[in-house]
Write an enzyme that holds these catalytic residues in place. Sequence first.
Site, PDB file in Angstrom:
ATOM      1  N   LYS A  45       0.800  -1.233   0.000  1.00  0.00           N
ATOM      2  CA  LYS A  45       0.000   0.000   0.000  1.00  0.00           C
ATOM      3  C   LYS A  45       0.833   1.283   0.000  1.00  0.00           C
ATOM      4  O   LYS A  45       0.433   2.308   0.550  1.00  0.00           O
ATOM      5  CB  LYS A  45      -0.994   0.019   1.181  1.00  0.00           C
ATOM      6  CG  LYS A  45      -1.815  -1.224   1.354  1.00  0.00           C
ATOM      7  CD  LYS A  45      -2.360  -1.819   0.085  1.00  0.00           C
ATOM      8  CE  LYS A  45      -3.390  -0.972  -0.600  1.00  0.00           C
ATOM      9  NZ  LYS A  45      -3.767  -1.592  -1.919  1.00  0.00           N
ATOM     10  N   HIS A 106       6.683  -7.433  -2.500  1.00  0.00           N
ATOM     11  CA  HIS A 106       6.577  -6.749  -1.199  1.00  0.00           C
ATOM     12  C   HIS A 106       7.563  -7.368  -0.199  1.00  0.00           C
ATOM     13  O   HIS A 106       7.499  -7.073   0.990  1.00  0.00           O
ATOM     14  CB  HIS A 106       5.162  -6.879  -0.631  1.00  0.00           C
ATOM     15  CG  HIS A 106       4.117  -6.096  -1.364  1.00  0.00           C
ATOM     16  ND1 HIS A 106       4.337  -4.825  -1.848  1.00  0.00           N
ATOM     17  CD2 HIS A 106       2.826  -6.394  -1.667  1.00  0.00           C
ATOM     18  CE1 HIS A 106       3.226  -4.394  -2.437  1.00  0.00           C
ATOM     19  NE2 HIS A 106       2.306  -5.319  -2.344  1.00  0.00           N
ATOM     20  N   SER A 136      -4.352   2.844   4.401  1.00  0.00           N
ATOM     21  CA  SER A 136      -4.606   2.229   3.095  1.00  0.00           C
ATOM     22  C   SER A 136      -4.700   0.703   3.230  1.00  0.00           C
ATOM     23  O   SER A 136      -5.580   0.061   2.640  1.00  0.00           O
ATOM     24  CB  SER A 136      -3.484   2.626   2.134  1.00  0.00           C
ATOM     25  OG  SER A 136      -3.739   2.130   0.846  1.00  0.00           O
TER      26      SER A 136
HETATM   27  P1  A3P Z   1      -5.068   4.829  -0.745  1.00  0.00           P
HETATM   28  O1  A3P Z   1      -5.671   3.593  -0.184  1.00  0.00           O
HETATM   29  O2  A3P Z   1      -4.529   5.735   0.328  1.00  0.00           O
HETATM   30  O3  A3P Z   1      -5.964   5.560  -1.680  1.00  0.00           O
HETATM   31  P2  A3P Z   1      -0.338  -0.208  -3.732  1.00  0.00           P
HETATM   32  O4  A3P Z   1      -0.386  -0.067  -5.204  1.00  0.00           O
HETATM   33  O5  A3P Z   1       1.036  -0.318  -3.171  1.00  0.00           O
HETATM   34  O6  A3P Z   1      -1.258  -1.281  -3.257  1.00  0.00           O
HETATM   35  O7  A3P Z   1      -0.859   1.164  -3.116  1.00  0.00           O
HETATM   36  C1  A3P Z   1      -2.203   1.539  -3.211  1.00  0.00           C
HETATM   37  C2  A3P Z   1      -2.343   2.974  -2.774  1.00  0.00           C
HETATM   38  O8  A3P Z   1      -1.771   3.838  -3.774  1.00  0.00           O
HETATM   39  C3  A3P Z   1      -3.793   3.387  -2.608  1.00  0.00           C
HETATM   40  O9  A3P Z   1      -3.793   4.405  -1.592  1.00  0.00           O
HETATM   41  C4  A3P Z   1      -4.072   3.953  -3.993  1.00  0.00           C
HETATM   42  O10 A3P Z   1      -5.192   4.793  -4.049  1.00  0.00           O
HETATM   43  C5  A3P Z   1      -2.778   4.724  -4.228  1.00  0.00           C
HETATM   44  N1  A3P Z   1      -2.558   5.040  -5.645  1.00  0.00           N
HETATM   45  C6  A3P Z   1      -2.607   4.216  -6.708  1.00  0.00           C
HETATM   46  N2  A3P Z   1      -2.389   4.888  -7.847  1.00  0.00           N
HETATM   47  C7  A3P Z   1      -2.180   6.179  -7.506  1.00  0.00           C
HETATM   48  C8  A3P Z   1      -1.920   7.385  -8.237  1.00  0.00           C
HETATM   49  N3  A3P Z   1      -1.819   7.373  -9.557  1.00  0.00           N
HETATM   50  N4  A3P Z   1      -1.769   8.518  -7.543  1.00  0.00           N
HETATM   51  C9  A3P Z   1      -1.874   8.534  -6.195  1.00  0.00           C
HETATM   52  N5  A3P Z   1      -2.128   7.439  -5.437  1.00  0.00           N
HETATM   53  C10 A3P Z   1      -2.284   6.273  -6.097  1.00  0.00           C
END
Ligand code: A3P
Length: 293
Positions: A45, A106, A136
């Site tokens: 996340k 991860h 998140s």
């Molecule tokens: P939130 O839950 O705070 O919205 P991962 O890809 O490591 O699983 O992380 C997911 C997090 O990155 C989520 O955070 C998601 O919304 C955010 N995320 C994904 N794409 C993004 C983007 N283009 N800009 C900003 N945040 C992004």
Amino acid sequence: MSRRTSETIRQIQGVPFPERIVKYWTRVEQFQASEEDLLIATYPKSGTTWIQEVVDLILNDGDVDKCKRAPTQVRMPFLEMTAADGSNAGITKLETMDPPRVIKTHLPIQLLPRSFENAGCKVIYVARNPKDSVVSFYHFDRMNLRQPEPGPWKQYLERFMKGQLVWGSWFDHVKGYWRERHKRKIHYMFFEDMKEDPAREVTRTAQFLGRQLSESTIDHIVQMTTFSVMRENPMANYSTLPDTIFDRTASQFMRKGEVGDWKNHFSAEENAAFDEHYQKKMEDCPLPIRFTI
Ligand code: A3P
């Protein structure tokens, strides 16, 4: 009846993982990386999917259509992931691909297959401040039916602080890659920097990958990887995963994408306890983590 799998959590060298990952761990351990492969490593996340899209666009010179050839998890397999019966494993997908491959993980640095270091692979690491990461993760666990039920927020936060969530301690994770960044080819990035100045971060990432991109291509990549554009892109928003895995009535994968949403979740008491814990855990490794921008 709950549609959620009640999977046991087991450990690999003291780090908790879902049982299915532990069961097929030998395959991960023995994975043969090639020098041309690129590893994208993050604590869960932390903006993995975001940097994956940025990297794919950089490697394809900003060509959006090429980057829509398949969903994220097919374009850039998730190294240690597998279904409970060993099917659909990241390793199996990787073995059908020729290097250069872009690989997501991860895993904390001490658990990476040895071949990554031996081959001298480049690594992109993204760290996100732990308060937003845990918020998140909490919402993700509410929707991800393959993860254990997150339970009440207060206890979830305590488990995060103790490193008891799957993939282990955020503190050990970010410190592990930080300490190795000069010894191995690690481009260490921060989610908050990407939010603050995405063009600067895309440029730096392209440089790390040895790609010369024009200013307009950089701007185009920035536009194509904003939260709102990625949220609508079926090849980058995990909408291809079935409802049996993601319960989208509980939360969204592309949820908010902000810095500082933790303020809507942490009570004053939880925040004070977290700050105290953070100081202790991070005093031996002063990482420039920002909780707001
Ligand atoms: P939130 O839950 O705070 O919205 P991962 O890809 O490591 O699983 O992380 C997911 C997090 O990155 C989520 O955070 C998601 O919304 C955010 N995320 C994904 N794409 C993004 C983007 N283009 N800009 C900003 N945040 C992004």
